[in-house]
Design a protein around this motif. Structure first.
Motif, short mmCIF file in Angstrom:
data_model
loop_
_atom_site.label_atom_id
_atom_site.label_comp_id
_atom_site.label_asym_id
_atom_site.label_seq_id
_atom_site.Cartn_x
_atom_site.Cartn_y
_atom_site.Cartn_z
N VAL A 21 34.19 46.88 28.86
CA VAL A 21 35.22 46.31 29.72
C VAL A 21 34.69 46.11 31.14
O VAL A 21 35.05 45.15 31.83
CB VAL A 21 36.49 47.20 29.72
CG1 VAL A 21 37.49 46.72 30.77
CG2 VAL A 21 37.14 47.18 28.35
N ALA A 22 33.83 47.02 31.59
CA ALA A 22 33.31 46.95 32.96
C ALA A 22 32.62 45.62 33.24
O ALA A 22 32.73 45.07 34.35
CB ALA A 22 32.35 48.10 33.22
N ASP A 23 31.93 45.07 32.24
CA ASP A 23 31.19 43.82 32.43
C ASP A 23 32.13 42.62 32.56
O ASP A 23 31.73 41.57 33.08
CB ASP A 23 30.23 43.58 31.26
CG ASP A 23 29.14 44.65 31.20
OD1 ASP A 23 28.78 45.20 32.26
OD2 ASP A 23 28.68 44.95 30.08
N LEU A 60 39.74 55.56 45.38
CA LEU A 60 39.99 56.28 44.14
C LEU A 60 40.24 55.27 43.02
O LEU A 60 41.18 54.49 43.08
CB LEU A 60 41.20 57.20 44.30
CG LEU A 60 41.15 58.16 45.51
CD1 LEU A 60 42.41 59.00 45.56
CD2 LEU A 60 39.91 59.04 45.45
N GLY A 61 39.40 55.30 42.00
CA GLY A 61 39.48 54.29 40.95
C GLY A 61 38.82 53.01 41.42
O GLY A 61 39.43 51.94 41.41
N CYS A 62 37.56 53.10 41.81
CA CYS A 62 36.87 51.97 42.45
C CYS A 62 36.41 50.92 41.45
O CYS A 62 35.93 49.85 41.87
CB CYS A 62 35.68 52.47 43.27
SG CYS A 62 34.35 53.19 42.29
N SER A 63 36.51 51.17 40.15
CA SER A 63 36.05 50.24 39.10
C SER A 63 34.64 49.75 39.40
O SER A 63 33.74 50.55 39.59
CB SER A 63 37.05 49.10 38.90
OG SER A 63 37.22 48.31 40.06
N THR A 64 34.44 48.44 39.49
CA THR A 64 33.09 47.90 39.68
C THR A 64 32.64 47.88 41.14
O THR A 64 31.60 47.31 41.45
CB THR A 64 32.99 46.48 39.12
OG1 THR A 64 33.91 45.63 39.82
CG2 THR A 64 33.32 46.45 37.63
N LYS A 93 28.25 52.37 37.04
CA LYS A 93 26.96 51.70 36.91
C LYS A 93 27.01 50.31 37.53
O LYS A 93 26.12 49.92 38.30
CB LYS A 93 26.56 51.60 35.44
CG LYS A 93 25.21 50.92 35.21
CD LYS A 93 24.88 50.84 33.74
CE LYS A 93 23.50 50.18 33.53
NZ LYS A 93 23.47 48.79 34.06
N ASN A 94 28.07 49.55 37.23
CA ASN A 94 28.23 48.22 37.83
C ASN A 94 28.41 48.31 39.33
O ASN A 94 27.89 47.49 40.09
CB ASN A 94 29.42 47.50 37.20
CG ASN A 94 29.11 46.89 35.86
OD1 ASN A 94 28.24 47.39 35.14
ND2 ASN A 94 29.81 45.84 35.48
N ALA A 95 29.16 49.33 39.77
CA ALA A 95 29.38 49.51 41.21
C ALA A 95 28.07 49.82 41.93
O ALA A 95 27.82 49.32 43.04
CB ALA A 95 30.40 50.62 41.44
#
Length: 236
Positions: A21-23, A60-64, A93-95
């Motif tokens: 989902v992150a991608d 908080l909850g920075c996602s990407t 990892k994406n962040a």
């Protein structure tokens, strides 16, 4: 498996931000949440009033990491420190890829409940708490209040429930129309709704204000509102 749009699939009542989902997250969320990018811009402008050379800022909850990155870039001329927290390792990892080279940014994969806050001037939760179990929300709101310096700010953006059933029916229908306008099919809209059962648990506007008040905040205002999406600014 439910097709939730943008090539993302999830089981019934089992939506997750993990896996692949992150991608696809940035494209998906910008279509799913009205004024998502405009809300980022608003956060940056409000942050100007709170971030200085010695500031610590949390997302908080920075996602990407899109918002954490934007906050750090906007304040590169200062010695402020920025911490991005997310429970999902693929998101972090994406962040980290996005924020590579920004020495002011620290990114950690961990549960928000486990964060040991430094004293901060700004804490941001951008559509995060709606995915945290209701029994844990007040605990985290309390910790956010305690972590802020006097005069510091908490920016909370949330999907919110309406005050009564009539308004909720109207807002749900308008939001469904919005998703159709974004190109999502009926099956994708239903699939996303089914996947979010028991995962996404919005409170009402008053419910969020009550959490803030019980934590200790007195000065609270709405800074953005579109149908069932609202941004709150609370100052300690």
């Amino acid at each position: 498996m439910e097709n939730t749009g943008d090539s993302i699939v999830a089981k019934n009542a089992s939506w997750t931000f993990g896996g692949n989902v992150a991608d696809k997250f940035d494209a998906h969320v910008s279509k799913s949440v009205p004024l998502y990018k405009e809300g980022h811009d608003l956060v940056l402008k409000i942050a100007d009033f709170f971030i200085n050379d010695e500031s610590v800022c949390y997302e908080l909850g920075c996602s990407t990491g899109a918002l954490t990155y934007a906050l750090a870039k906007r304040n590169e001329n200062k010695k402020a420190k920025f911490f991005g927290i997310d429970i999902e390792e693929p998101m972090i990892k994406n962040a980290k890829d996005r924020c590579k080279g920004l020495k002011s940014v620290t990114l950690k994969s961990m549960d928000v409940l486990d964060v040991e806050f430094q004293k901060a001037d700004l804490i941001v939760a951008y559509y995060t708490f709606q995915f945290i179990r209701p029994k844990n929300r007040q605990v985290i709101f309390d910790r956010v209040f305690q972590a802020l310096n006097w005069g510091g700010a908490f920016l909370l953006f949330e999907k919110v429930r309406s005050a009564d059933a009539r308004f909720q029916d109207m807002m749900t229908t308008i939001y469904t129309d919005y998703k159709i306008d974004q190109g999502y099919s009926s099956d994708e809209i239903v699939g996303k709704t089914r996947s979010l059962k028991g995962v996404l648990e919005p409170f009402s506007t008053q419910g969020n204000r009550d959490l803030l008040t019980r934590a200790g905040f007195v000065d609270i205002m709405t800074v953005m509102k579109y149908v069932s999406f609202e941004g709150f600014l609370a100052i300690k």
